[in-house]
Write a protein that holds these residues in place. Structure first.
Motif, PDB file in Angstrom:
ATOM      1  N   GLY A 158       2.249 -10.962   3.629  1.00  0.00           N
ATOM      2  CA  GLY A 158       2.972 -10.386   2.502  1.00  0.00           C
ATOM      3  C   GLY A 158       2.719 -11.171   1.229  1.00  0.00           C
ATOM      4  O   GLY A 158       2.814 -12.395   1.225  1.00  0.00           O
ATOM      5  N   VAL A 159       2.379 -10.475   0.137  1.00  0.00           N
ATOM      6  CA  VAL A 159       2.100 -11.147  -1.143  1.00  0.00           C
ATOM      7  C   VAL A 159       2.798 -10.433  -2.295  1.00  0.00           C
ATOM      8  O   VAL A 159       3.158  -9.256  -2.200  1.00  0.00           O
ATOM      9  CB  VAL A 159       0.585 -11.223  -1.442  1.00  0.00           C
ATOM     10  CG1 VAL A 159      -0.138 -12.062  -0.400  1.00  0.00           C
ATOM     11  CG2 VAL A 159      -0.037  -9.827  -1.542  1.00  0.00           C
ATOM     12  N   LYS A 160       2.983 -11.191  -3.372  1.00  0.00           N
ATOM     13  CA  LYS A 160       3.484 -10.667  -4.643  1.00  0.00           C
ATOM     14  C   LYS A 160       2.746 -11.402  -5.762  1.00  0.00           C
ATOM     15  O   LYS A 160       2.440 -12.593  -5.636  1.00  0.00           O
ATOM     16  CB  LYS A 160       4.979 -10.939  -4.804  1.00  0.00           C
ATOM     17  CG  LYS A 160       5.895 -10.006  -4.030  1.00  0.00           C
ATOM     18  CD  LYS A 160       6.185  -8.748  -4.826  1.00  0.00           C
ATOM     19  CE  LYS A 160       7.308  -7.942  -4.177  1.00  0.00           C
ATOM     20  NZ  LYS A 160       7.543  -6.672  -4.901  1.00  0.00           N
ATOM     21  N   PRO A 161       2.453 -10.737  -6.870  1.00  0.00           N
ATOM     22  CA  PRO A 161       1.865 -11.450  -8.004  1.00  0.00           C
ATOM     23  C   PRO A 161       2.901 -12.368  -8.650  1.00  0.00           C
ATOM     24  O   PRO A 161       4.088 -12.030  -8.724  1.00  0.00           O
ATOM     25  CB  PRO A 161       1.442 -10.325  -8.948  1.00  0.00           C
ATOM     26  CG  PRO A 161       2.278  -9.146  -8.566  1.00  0.00           C
ATOM     27  CD  PRO A 161       2.544  -9.276  -7.105  1.00  0.00           C
ATOM     28  N   VAL A 162       2.468 -13.525  -9.101  1.00  0.00           N
ATOM     29  CA  VAL A 162       3.340 -14.478  -9.794  1.00  0.00           C
ATOM     30  C   VAL A 162       2.664 -14.879 -11.101  1.00  0.00           C
ATOM     31  O   VAL A 162       1.452 -14.723 -11.256  1.00  0.00           O
ATOM     32  CB  VAL A 162       3.614 -15.733  -8.934  1.00  0.00           C
ATOM     33  CG1 VAL A 162       4.330 -15.358  -7.646  1.00  0.00           C
ATOM     34  CG2 VAL A 162       2.321 -16.493  -8.637  1.00  0.00           C
ATOM     35  N   ALA A 178      -9.978  -4.190  -2.115  1.00  0.00           N
ATOM     36  CA  ALA A 178      -8.603  -3.734  -2.293  1.00  0.00           C
ATOM     37  C   ALA A 178      -8.529  -2.224  -2.139  1.00  0.00           C
ATOM     38  O   ALA A 178      -9.456  -1.500  -2.520  1.00  0.00           O
ATOM     39  CB  ALA A 178      -8.078  -4.152  -3.658  1.00  0.00           C
ATOM     40  N   SER A 179      -7.415  -1.765  -1.577  1.00  0.00           N
ATOM     41  CA  SER A 179      -7.140  -0.336  -1.460  1.00  0.00           C
ATOM     42  C   SER A 179      -5.656  -0.144  -1.722  1.00  0.00           C
ATOM     43  O   SER A 179      -4.831  -0.342  -0.841  1.00  0.00           O
ATOM     44  CB  SER A 179      -7.510   0.172  -0.058  1.00  0.00           C
ATOM     45  OG  SER A 179      -7.152   1.541   0.089  1.00  0.00           O
ATOM     46  N   GLY A 180      -5.334   0.186  -2.976  1.00  0.00           N
ATOM     47  CA  GLY A 180      -3.930   0.291  -3.344  1.00  0.00           C
ATOM     48  C   GLY A 180      -3.255  -1.074  -3.268  1.00  0.00           C
ATOM     49  O   GLY A 180      -3.693  -2.041  -3.895  1.00  0.00           O
ATOM     50  N   ARG A 181      -2.229  -1.177  -2.450  1.00  0.00           N
ATOM     51  CA  ARG A 181      -1.490  -2.427  -2.286  1.00  0.00           C
ATOM     52  C   ARG A 181      -2.076  -3.330  -1.202  1.00  0.00           C
ATOM     53  O   ARG A 181      -1.606  -4.450  -1.010  1.00  0.00           O
ATOM     54  CB  ARG A 181      -0.023  -2.132  -1.952  1.00  0.00           C
ATOM     55  CG  ARG A 181       0.778  -1.562  -3.118  1.00  0.00           C
ATOM     56  CD  ARG A 181       2.203  -1.209  -2.697  1.00  0.00           C
ATOM     57  NE  ARG A 181       3.021  -0.912  -3.856  1.00  0.00           N
ATOM     58  CZ  ARG A 181       3.792  -1.796  -4.496  1.00  0.00           C
ATOM     59  NH1 ARG A 181       3.834  -3.045  -4.073  1.00  0.00           N
ATOM     60  NH2 ARG A 181       4.522  -1.443  -5.539  1.00  0.00           N
ATOM     61  N   LEU A 182      -3.095  -2.849  -0.515  1.00  0.00           N
ATOM     62  CA  LEU A 182      -3.683  -3.597   0.590  1.00  0.00           C
ATOM     63  C   LEU A 182      -4.968  -4.302   0.141  1.00  0.00           C
ATOM     64  O   LEU A 182      -5.842  -3.690  -0.471  1.00  0.00           O
ATOM     65  CB  LEU A 182      -3.993  -2.660   1.760  1.00  0.00           C
ATOM     66  CG  LEU A 182      -4.511  -3.309   3.040  1.00  0.00           C
ATOM     67  CD1 LEU A 182      -3.427  -4.180   3.684  1.00  0.00           C
ATOM     68  CD2 LEU A 182      -4.976  -2.229   4.032  1.00  0.00           C
ATOM     69  N   TYR A 246      -0.813  -7.732   1.904  1.00  0.00           N
ATOM     70  CA  TYR A 246      -0.179  -6.493   1.437  1.00  0.00           C
ATOM     71  C   TYR A 246       0.855  -6.814   0.370  1.00  0.00           C
ATOM     72  O   TYR A 246       1.754  -7.633   0.588  1.00  0.00           O
ATOM     73  CB  TYR A 246       0.481  -5.759   2.600  1.00  0.00           C
ATOM     74  CG  TYR A 246       1.056  -4.415   2.206  1.00  0.00           C
ATOM     75  CD1 TYR A 246       0.210  -3.364   1.864  1.00  0.00           C
ATOM     76  CD2 TYR A 246       2.435  -4.203   2.152  1.00  0.00           C
ATOM     77  CE1 TYR A 246       0.723  -2.125   1.485  1.00  0.00           C
ATOM     78  CE2 TYR A 246       2.959  -2.974   1.792  1.00  0.00           C
ATOM     79  CZ  TYR A 246       2.091  -1.937   1.450  1.00  0.00           C
ATOM     80  OH  TYR A 246       2.606  -0.712   1.065  1.00  0.00           O
ATOM     81  N   HIS A 247       0.699  -6.191  -0.782  1.00  0.00           N
ATOM     82  CA  HIS A 247       1.659  -6.337  -1.881  1.00  0.00           C
ATOM     83  C   HIS A 247       2.860  -5.447  -1.563  1.00  0.00           C
ATOM     84  O   HIS A 247       2.877  -4.270  -1.884  1.00  0.00           O
ATOM     85  CB  HIS A 247       0.989  -5.931  -3.199  1.00  0.00           C
ATOM     86  CG  HIS A 247       1.913  -5.965  -4.380  1.00  0.00           C
ATOM     87  ND1 HIS A 247       1.547  -5.483  -5.615  1.00  0.00           N
ATOM     88  CD2 HIS A 247       3.186  -6.423  -4.520  1.00  0.00           C
ATOM     89  CE1 HIS A 247       2.557  -5.633  -6.462  1.00  0.00           C
ATOM     90  NE2 HIS A 247       3.556  -6.197  -5.818  1.00  0.00           N
ATOM     91  N   PHE A 248       3.833  -6.044  -0.918  1.00  0.00           N
ATOM     92  CA  PHE A 248       4.958  -5.252  -0.401  1.00  0.00           C
ATOM     93  C   PHE A 248       5.873  -4.763  -1.528  1.00  0.00           C
ATOM     94  O   PHE A 248       5.951  -5.349  -2.613  1.00  0.00           O
ATOM     95  CB  PHE A 248       5.756  -6.048   0.625  1.00  0.00           C
ATOM     96  CG  PHE A 248       6.323  -7.357   0.131  1.00  0.00           C
ATOM     97  CD1 PHE A 248       7.528  -7.418  -0.556  1.00  0.00           C
ATOM     98  CD2 PHE A 248       5.641  -8.547   0.375  1.00  0.00           C
ATOM     99  CE1 PHE A 248       8.040  -8.618  -1.006  1.00  0.00           C
ATOM    100  CE2 PHE A 248       6.162  -9.762  -0.060  1.00  0.00           C
ATOM    101  CZ  PHE A 248       7.357  -9.797  -0.760  1.00  0.00           C
ATOM    102  N   GLU A 249       6.572  -3.681  -1.255  1.00  0.00           N
ATOM    103  CA  GLU A 249       7.533  -3.122  -2.197  1.00  0.00           C
ATOM    104  C   GLU A 249       8.899  -3.766  -1.990  1.00  0.00           C
ATOM    105  O   GLU A 249       9.244  -4.175  -0.884  1.00  0.00           O
ATOM    106  CB  GLU A 249       7.620  -1.608  -2.014  1.00  0.00           C
ATOM    107  CG  GLU A 249       6.314  -0.877  -2.267  1.00  0.00           C
ATOM    108  CD  GLU A 249       6.439   0.620  -2.057  1.00  0.00           C
ATOM    109  OE1 GLU A 249       7.526   1.063  -1.626  1.00  0.00           O
ATOM    110  OE2 GLU A 249       5.464   1.341  -2.306  1.00  0.00           O
ATOM    111  N   GLY A 250       9.665  -3.838  -3.056  1.00  0.00           N
ATOM    112  CA  GLY A 250      11.001  -4.395  -2.956  1.00  0.00           C
ATOM    113  C   GLY A 250      11.183  -5.595  -3.866  1.00  0.00           C
ATOM    114  O   GLY A 250      10.229  -6.097  -4.476  1.00  0.00           O
TER     115      GLY A 250
END
Length: 296
Positions: A158-162, A178-182, A246-250
């Motif tokens: 799990g990742v998020k941009p910072v 990359a493919s969308g959020r993956l 994966y750039h997870f939602e939330g």
């Protein structure tokens, strides 16, 4: 393909950022409003479909085991006083899922904590959830990663941009596709110097990992901070099999440091029907008073 059914929750850290509060109480038991932080993590695992959890503890962490056990005298007291709703809340934590425990005898880092649970995991994929990150999402964060694992049949982080100036605080990935959020991972590095960070995609405490990771954790190689780092083992894993991020939602809440913990508590309190109005009124009054002082 084996389904992800087991999860590791490392909880052996010393909690030095919250001393002296954590001198006698595990940082994982610090409450967000009326629930300890580790319970939010356990609930996410259960909501994602995890069937068995092992919590890796350390010295002075007995309170975690007590929290997820029955408290007979307390429960009887609440029952006899007719406090049924409160009794139900107390009993929730002891009826969640099968929770097992193992002790990390020495604080050798996250990678070592995960390695301590190798016999519990066996030869099957598994999840890791870190207690410093609480994620509020329509679909539980871990469930999102499990769905990507089912598609890719590979380890997923799990990742998020910072912000670029915060990359030195995290494990950072470099993607080759990359493919969308993956993202397919090309390279990972733990807490790089800001100018050396390969991207701003930071690992956020949620993993689905292949059991092959234990091959590399068994080497017990020392990494950043003089500890055995999980990120280093995943980097080695990515050299023999595909690893995805994966750039997870939330919304991700950082409860591993003081300001993040305070902000998380305020945010959760503002979502509580009993606390929302009085807390909002208080905050508005404080801000008004501060503004008046600044204008003097």
């Amino acid at each position: 393909m084996k389904r992800v059914k087991k999860a590791i929750i490392p909880a052996a850290g010393l909690g030095t950022r919250f001393l002296p509060a954590t001198k006698a109480m595990p940082k994982e038991m610090l409450p967000i409003v009326d629930k300890p932080t580790i319970q939010y993590i356990v609930e996410e695992a259960i909501e994602s479909g995890i069937e068995d959890i092992i919590i890796v503890t350390g010295k002075g962490k007995r309170a975690i085991e007590d929290h997820f056990d029955h408290a007979f005298e307390l429960e009887q007291n609440l029952f006899h006083k007719g406090k049924i709703e409160l009794l139900k809340k107390v009993q929730e934590s002891s009826k969640m899922v099968d929770i097992h425990y193992i002790r990390q005898k020495e604080p050798k880092g996250l990678g070592h904590a995960v390695w301590c649970a190798r016999n519990f995991i066996g030869n099957e994929p598994f999840a890791v959830l870190l207690g410093d990150d609480i994620v509020q999402a329509k679909t539980p964060c871990l469930k999102q990663l499990m769905e990507q694992y089912e598609k890719t049949k590979s380890s997923v982080i799990g990742v998020k941009p910072v912000p670029k100036n915060e990359t030195h605080r995290y494990g950072i990935i470099k993607a080759k596709a990359a493919s969308g959020r993956l993202y397919e991972v090309e390279h990972l590095v733990e807490k790089p110097e800001i100018e050396m960070a390969p991207s701003n995609l930071a690992i956020m405490g949620r993993y689905i990992l292949s059991p092959e990771i234990f091959t590399f954790l068994a080497k017990k190689e020392i990494g950043a901070g003089g500890e055995i780092q999980l990120t280093d083992a995943i980097e080695q894993l990515s050299q023999i099999e595909r690893v995805f991020a994966y750039h997870f939602e939330g919304t991700r809440y950082d409860v591993g440091e003081k300001l993040g913990f305070i902000l998380t508590t305020i945010d959760f309190a503002l979502k509580n029907s009993d606390l929302k109005r009085p807390l909002r009124d208080y905050l508005e009054r404080v801000l008004s008073e501060e503004a008046a002082i600044d204008n003097l």
